[in-house]
Design an enzyme around this catalytic site. Structure first.
Site, PDB file in Angstrom:
ATOM      1  N   ASN A   1       0.910  -1.021  -0.080  1.00 36.84           N
ATOM      2  CA  ASN A   1       0.291   0.141   0.120  1.00 36.84           C
ATOM      3  C   ASN A   1       1.246   1.539  -0.081  1.00 36.84           C
ATOM      4  OD1 ASN A   1      -2.178   1.893   0.588  1.00 36.84           O
ATOM      5  ND2 ASN A   1      -3.379   0.251   1.388  1.00 36.84           N
ATOM      6  N   ASP A   2       1.253   1.904   0.883  1.00 34.95           N
ATOM      7  CA  ASP A   2       1.918   3.085   0.792  1.00 34.95           C
ATOM      8  C   ASP A   2       3.572   3.121   0.117  1.00 34.95           C
ATOM      9  OD1 ASP A   2       0.307   3.967   3.173  1.00 34.95           O
ATOM     10  OD2 ASP A   2       1.835   2.791   4.438  1.00 34.95           O
TER      11      ASP A   2
END
Length: 459
Positions: A385-386
């Site tokens: 994700n990040d």
């Protein structure tokens, strides 16, 4: 005999140094582990020849207990649980160092042989050691999800923690000035245990790799101090190696997240999700069916798989390798993009994929793979994700702005395997998931990859 022991310690130290060097490369890491194990065996045998040993019975009991506990930890714990296993091992190691410090102080106190330098080293050792024991246990709990992974904070927390730690160092000074002050010495042990708990409480679960690495550094420094206090050269050398390598690793991980130590330890990062990135506001994620995603993968010439912690949680590394093999059978080229903090410890993704049979030469580090994304037909993001959020490059208002990321948004198309529509650890919406050329395949990563393998075979 003393000369023989010191020679053995020197040989073990050299082996530890070469082991660390070998662990820096995947293809030599196994050799490094063997060197480290052999060096430790030599150091243990040399220690057993020490004239200070009073009785071997309790040593035999401790060795048996350690072997019984160590075998299942090494053989049965899955690779996906390796971060918490390492945290638990740090707690045991720090506990051993702390108990040695307490025993040495008690013995020297009652034999009247306490010296200022010795008691200073012992005090420093038990303060850092006891802090590492409870801190590592807290990290284990958060990684294992026995404890809440979110930061637990309250008003005035940092001030209170720093005040308690300052009290610990004040007790250390007191012991140095008055070596026979037993209450101050054992007070340091209690303060250290409390600080270890309070220090890790406000840190989120995804920051545990940095915390574990930093605690590893503390344990090394504690062992080094024990070596000075007991005049043991192997502890001095190995403790210094452990302390320095842990600190360097912590710096590398913090840099990979564009974070400072202060932010990791005191920032409670990720505790309150902020508003979505502005560029993603109002956008919609485009879902894709497994058969459509498989069709794109089957006819792609260049595919980059981007693994994240979601792959580790789903234990889907074998399915990721199988999918890569099926794509390559159809003429495509598959590589795996590795972000430094994509898992729960440095090299987590490398270890998982290598254990699943992915060749080392297909595991490409972030700086090397980023230039390949513009020519990539499909980037397959599995549970990351990040570390793939383009807001880190494009949105100065984003909490993760400036964080080095994998430039997946530069690929010609992207397929993201994700359990749901939630945000990552930072609490920021991922612009990549809303991009027109991104398709979302929702569901458990392991099952989704299994479906993709089946569909690619049928394509």
């Amino acid at each position: 005999m003393n000369s023989l022991i010191e020679t053995a310690y020197l040989a073990a130290s050299v082996m530890f140094i070469f082991a660390l060097r070998s662990l820096g490369r995947p293809e030599t890491a196994r050799r490094g582990m063997h060197l480290a194990a052999a060096g430790m065996a030599i150091a243990i045998v040399a220690t057993l020849l020490q004239q200070r040993i009073v009785s071997y019975e309790w040593i035999a009991v401790g060795s048996a207990i350690g072997a019984i506990a160590g075998y299942p930890l090494g053989m049965w714990v899955p690779m996906t649980a390796m971060p918490q296993r390492i945290a638990l091992s740090h707690a045991f190691g720090a506990m051993a160092a702390t108990l040695v410090g307490v025993g040495e102080y008690w013995h020297s106190l009652h034999t009247g042989t306490l010296q200022t330098f010795q008691v200073g080293a012992l005090g420093f050792e038990v303060l850092l050691g006891s802090l590492t024991v409870t801190g590592s246990l807290m990290a284990f709990g958060k990684l294992q999800e026995v404890l809440p992974g979110r930061p637990i904070t309250f008003r005035g927390q940092n001030v209170m923690n720093l005040s308690i730690l300052a009290a610990g160092f004040a007790a250390l000074v007191w012991v140095i000035v008055a070596p026979t002050a037993e209450s101050a010495f054992f007070g340091m042990v209690g303060i250290g245990l409390a600080v270890g708990i309070l220090m890790v409480l406000p840190i989120g679960g995804a920051d545990m790799p940095v915390v574990v690495s930093l605690l590893n550094s503390y344990a090394g420094l504690a062992s080094c101090a024990t070596g000075f206090a007991t005049d043991n050269n192997i502890l001095i050398i190995v403790g210094a190696l452990d302390g320095a390598s842990g600190l360097i690793l912590s710096i590398i991980m913090s840099k990979a997240m564009n974070r400072s130590f202060a932010n990791v330890l005191f920032g409670a990062f990720g505790s309150t999700p902020e508003a979505s990135a502005q560029s993603a506001a109002g956008g919609e994620m485009s879902a894709v069916a497994p058969d459509d995603a498989a069709l794109r993968l089957a006819f792609a010439k260049q595919v980059v798989v981007v693994p994240g912690y979601g792959l580790a949680v789903a234990q889907a590394q074998h399915q990721a390798r199988e999918l890569g093999e099926e794509i390559e059978k159809r003429g495509g080229e598959v590589r795996y993009a590795i972000h430094p903090v994509a898992g729960r410890m440095p090299g987590h993704m490398n270890v998982l994929l290598a254990e699943a049979g992915v060749p080392y030469n297909k595991l490409i580090e972030m700086d090397d793979i980023n230039e390949k994304f513009p020519e990539t037909d499909v980037a397959l993001v599995v549970g990351a994700n990040d570390v793939v959020n383009p807001a880190a490059r494009t949105n100065p208002a984003s909490p993760i702005y400036g964080m080095p990321i994998l430039k997946v948004s530069d690929a010609k198309s992207t397929i993201v395997l994700k359990r749901g529509r939630g945000t990552g650890f930072s609490g920021v919406e991922n612009d990549l998931f809303f991009a027109p050329k991104t398709s979302m395949l929702f569901g458990d990563a392991k099952q989704s990859l299994t479906n993709l393998v089946t569909e690619v075979k049928a394509a």
